[in-house]
Design a protein around this motif. Structure first.
Motif, PDB file in Angstrom:
ATOM      1  N   GLN A  51      31.455  -1.804  46.717  1.00 33.32           N
ATOM      2  CA  GLN A  51      30.605  -1.794  45.525  1.00 33.32           C
ATOM      3  C   GLN A  51      29.123  -1.569  45.825  1.00 33.32           C
ATOM      4  O   GLN A  51      28.303  -1.650  44.924  1.00 33.32           O
ATOM      5  CB  GLN A  51      30.773  -3.135  44.795  1.00 33.32           C
ATOM      6  CG  GLN A  51      32.202  -3.431  44.367  1.00 33.32           C
ATOM      7  CD  GLN A  51      32.755  -2.366  43.437  1.00 33.32           C
ATOM      8  OE1 GLN A  51      32.076  -1.930  42.510  1.00 33.32           O
ATOM      9  NE2 GLN A  51      33.980  -1.936  43.681  1.00 33.32           N
ATOM     10  N   GLN A  52      28.780  -1.275  47.053  1.00 29.94           N
ATOM     11  CA  GLN A  52      27.383  -1.097  47.424  1.00 29.94           C
ATOM     12  C   GLN A  52      26.767   0.096  46.703  1.00 29.94           C
ATOM     13  O   GLN A  52      27.438   1.069  46.400  1.00 29.94           O
ATOM     14  CB  GLN A  52      27.230  -0.873  48.945  1.00 29.94           C
ATOM     15  CG  GLN A  52      27.734  -1.966  49.805  1.00 29.94           C
ATOM     16  CD  GLN A  52      29.226  -1.816  50.098  1.00 29.94           C
ATOM     17  OE1 GLN A  52      29.878  -0.874  49.663  1.00 29.94           O
ATOM     18  NE2 GLN A  52      29.774  -2.769  50.816  1.00 29.94           N
ATOM     19  N   GLU A  53      25.469   0.018  46.482  1.00 30.57           N
ATOM     20  CA  GLU A  53      24.715   1.153  45.961  1.00 30.57           C
ATOM     21  C   GLU A  53      24.676   2.202  47.062  1.00 30.57           C
ATOM     22  O   GLU A  53      24.249   1.927  48.181  1.00 30.57           O
ATOM     23  CB  GLU A  53      23.301   0.717  45.589  1.00 30.57           C
ATOM     24  CG  GLU A  53      22.457   1.809  45.005  1.00 30.57           C
ATOM     25  CD  GLU A  53      22.932   2.270  43.637  1.00 30.57           C
ATOM     26  OE1 GLU A  53      22.921   3.487  43.416  1.00 30.57           O
ATOM     27  OE2 GLU A  53      23.315   1.420  42.816  1.00 30.57           O
ATOM     28  N   LYS A  54      25.125   3.406  46.763  1.00 27.67           N
ATOM     29  CA  LYS A  54      25.282   4.436  47.797  1.00 27.67           C
ATOM     30  C   LYS A  54      24.326   5.619  47.603  1.00 27.67           C
ATOM     31  O   LYS A  54      24.657   6.742  47.954  1.00 27.67           O
ATOM     32  CB  LYS A  54      26.731   4.912  47.809  1.00 27.67           C
ATOM     33  CG  LYS A  54      27.722   3.818  48.172  1.00 27.67           C
ATOM     34  CD  LYS A  54      29.157   4.312  48.073  1.00 27.67           C
ATOM     35  CE  LYS A  54      30.132   3.267  48.486  1.00 27.67           C
ATOM     36  NZ  LYS A  54      30.327   2.211  47.521  1.00 27.67           N
ATOM     37  N   ILE A  55      23.148   5.364  47.080  1.00 29.81           N
ATOM     38  CA  ILE A  55      22.238   6.478  46.798  1.00 29.81           C
ATOM     39  C   ILE A  55      21.751   7.183  48.058  1.00 29.81           C
ATOM     40  O   ILE A  55      21.338   8.331  48.001  1.00 29.81           O
ATOM     41  CB  ILE A  55      21.037   6.037  45.934  1.00 29.81           C
ATOM     42  CG1 ILE A  55      20.219   4.968  46.640  1.00 29.81           C
ATOM     43  CG2 ILE A  55      21.488   5.577  44.577  1.00 29.81           C
ATOM     44  CD1 ILE A  55      18.922   4.631  45.931  1.00 29.81           C
ATOM     45  N   HIS A  56      21.818   6.522  49.200  1.00 29.05           N
ATOM     46  CA  HIS A  56      21.367   7.141  50.449  1.00 29.05           C
ATOM     47  C   HIS A  56      22.519   7.726  51.262  1.00 29.05           C
ATOM     48  O   HIS A  56      22.297   8.310  52.318  1.00 29.05           O
ATOM     49  CB  HIS A  56      20.607   6.122  51.306  1.00 29.05           C
ATOM     50  CG  HIS A  56      19.343   5.662  50.673  1.00 29.05           C
ATOM     51  ND1 HIS A  56      18.204   6.419  50.648  1.00 29.05           N
ATOM     52  CD2 HIS A  56      19.034   4.525  50.007  1.00 29.05           C
ATOM     53  CE1 HIS A  56      17.261   5.791  50.007  1.00 29.05           C
ATOM     54  NE2 HIS A  56      17.735   4.629  49.602  1.00 29.05           N
ATOM     55  N   MET A  57      23.752   7.571  50.789  1.00 29.47           N
ATOM     56  CA  MET A  57      24.923   8.003  51.559  1.00 29.47           C
ATOM     57  C   MET A  57      25.215   9.493  51.372  1.00 29.47           C
ATOM     58  O   MET A  57      25.168  10.014  50.270  1.00 29.47           O
ATOM     59  CB  MET A  57      26.161   7.209  51.146  1.00 29.47           C
ATOM     60  CG  MET A  57      27.369   7.552  52.008  1.00 29.47           C
ATOM     61  SD  MET A  57      28.794   6.510  51.677  1.00 29.47           S
ATOM     62  CE  MET A  57      29.349   7.154  50.121  1.00 29.47           C
ATOM     63  N   ILE A  58      25.507  10.125  52.488  1.00 31.47           N
ATOM     64  CA  ILE A  58      25.978  11.508  52.504  1.00 31.47           C
ATOM     65  C   ILE A  58      27.409  11.436  53.013  1.00 31.47           C
ATOM     66  O   ILE A  58      27.643  11.098  54.165  1.00 31.47           O
ATOM     67  CB  ILE A  58      25.117  12.394  53.431  1.00 31.47           C
ATOM     68  CG1 ILE A  58      23.665  12.385  52.986  1.00 31.47           C
ATOM     69  CG2 ILE A  58      25.677  13.809  53.473  1.00 31.47           C
ATOM     70  CD1 ILE A  58      22.723  13.061  53.958  1.00 31.47           C
ATOM     71  N   ASP A  59      28.372  11.736  52.142  1.00 33.98           N
ATOM     72  CA  ASP A  59      29.763  11.575  52.556  1.00 33.98           C
ATOM     73  C   ASP A  59      30.511  12.885  52.749  1.00 33.98           C
ATOM     74  O   ASP A  59      31.537  12.921  53.375  1.00 33.98           O
ATOM     75  CB  ASP A  59      30.530  10.673  51.589  1.00 33.98           C
ATOM     76  CG  ASP A  59      30.596  11.228  50.184  1.00 33.98           C
ATOM     77  OD1 ASP A  59      30.009  12.289  49.925  1.00 33.98           O
ATOM     78  OD2 ASP A  59      31.232  10.589  49.338  1.00 33.98           O
ATOM     79  N   SER A  60      29.990  13.967  52.248  1.00 29.86           N
ATOM     80  CA  SER A  60      30.662  15.267  52.393  1.00 29.86           C
ATOM     81  C   SER A  60      29.793  16.189  53.232  1.00 29.86           C
ATOM     82  O   SER A  60      29.340  17.230  52.778  1.00 29.86           O
ATOM     83  CB  SER A  60      30.917  15.869  51.015  1.00 29.86           C
ATOM     84  OG  SER A  60      31.729  15.020  50.258  1.00 29.86           O
ATOM     85  N   TYR A  61      29.573  15.788  54.453  1.00 31.28           N
ATOM     86  CA  TYR A  61      28.607  16.494  55.292  1.00 31.28           C
ATOM     87  C   TYR A  61      29.207  17.619  56.121  1.00 31.28           C
ATOM     88  O   TYR A  61      28.475  18.430  56.672  1.00 31.28           O
ATOM     89  CB  TYR A  61      27.877  15.508  56.211  1.00 31.28           C
ATOM     90  CG  TYR A  61      28.793  14.670  57.069  1.00 31.28           C
ATOM     91  CD1 TYR A  61      29.228  15.136  58.299  1.00 31.28           C
ATOM     92  CD2 TYR A  61      29.229  13.430  56.647  1.00 31.28           C
ATOM     93  CE1 TYR A  61      30.065  14.377  59.092  1.00 31.28           C
ATOM     94  CE2 TYR A  61      30.062  12.660  57.432  1.00 31.28           C
ATOM     95  CZ  TYR A  61      30.482  13.133  58.647  1.00 31.28           C
ATOM     96  OH  TYR A  61      31.314  12.385  59.415  1.00 31.28           O
ATOM     97  N   ASP A  62      30.522  17.693  56.226  1.00 27.84           N
ATOM     98  CA  ASP A  62      31.148  18.715  57.076  1.00 27.84           C
ATOM     99  C   ASP A  62      30.689  20.130  56.732  1.00 27.84           C
ATOM    100  O   ASP A  62      30.361  20.922  57.614  1.00 27.84           O
ATOM    101  CB  ASP A  62      32.666  18.651  56.984  1.00 27.84           C
ATOM    102  CG  ASP A  62      33.258  17.655  57.949  1.00 27.84           C
ATOM    103  OD1 ASP A  62      32.497  17.015  58.702  1.00 27.84           O
ATOM    104  OD2 ASP A  62      34.487  17.516  57.950  1.00 27.84           O
ATOM    105  N   ALA A  63      30.661  20.454  55.464  1.00 29.77           N
ATOM    106  CA  ALA A  63      30.325  21.820  55.055  1.00 29.77           C
ATOM    107  C   ALA A  63      28.872  22.171  55.337  1.00 29.77           C
ATOM    108  O   ALA A  63      28.577  23.207  55.920  1.00 29.77           O
ATOM    109  CB  ALA A  63      30.629  22.015  53.580  1.00 29.77           C
TER     110      ALA A  63
END
Length: 96
Positions: A51-63
């Protein structure tokens, strides 16, 4: 000691590879918010759920890590890694 090494550094990146500590996500996102740095989250990092705030997360970085210009924009003064080395081959392009 780590804060002393980061003194004067402006641009950074947090990388989270495979790890099993479900409690670590809160601390990582708090750190990212405090330092205003992006977090690259491996699918096995345990950071994409919760449930964390994920505004800084990059999760689809492969492309986009395949693109040299984008990698250069992400390159900063420091990279801090939590967990094991990410399993993504494009992640390794950051260190070319």
């Amino acid at each position: 000691m780590i804060l002393a090494k980061l003194s004067g550094k402006k641009r950074g990146l947090i990388v989270c590879g495979p790890q099993t500590d479900e409690q670590l996500a809160d601390a990582i996102f708090e750190l990212a918010e405090a330092w205003r740095v992006p977090v690259i989250a491996d699918p096995l990092s345990q950071l994409r759920t919760g449930q964390q705030e994920k505004i800084h997360m990059i999760d689809s970085y492969d492309a986009f890590l395949r693109d040299k210009e984008i990698r250069e924009m992400l390159t900063g003064d420091f990279i801090i890694r939590f967990g094991a080395m990410p399993v993504s081959k494009p992640y390794l392009f950051l260190f070319e």
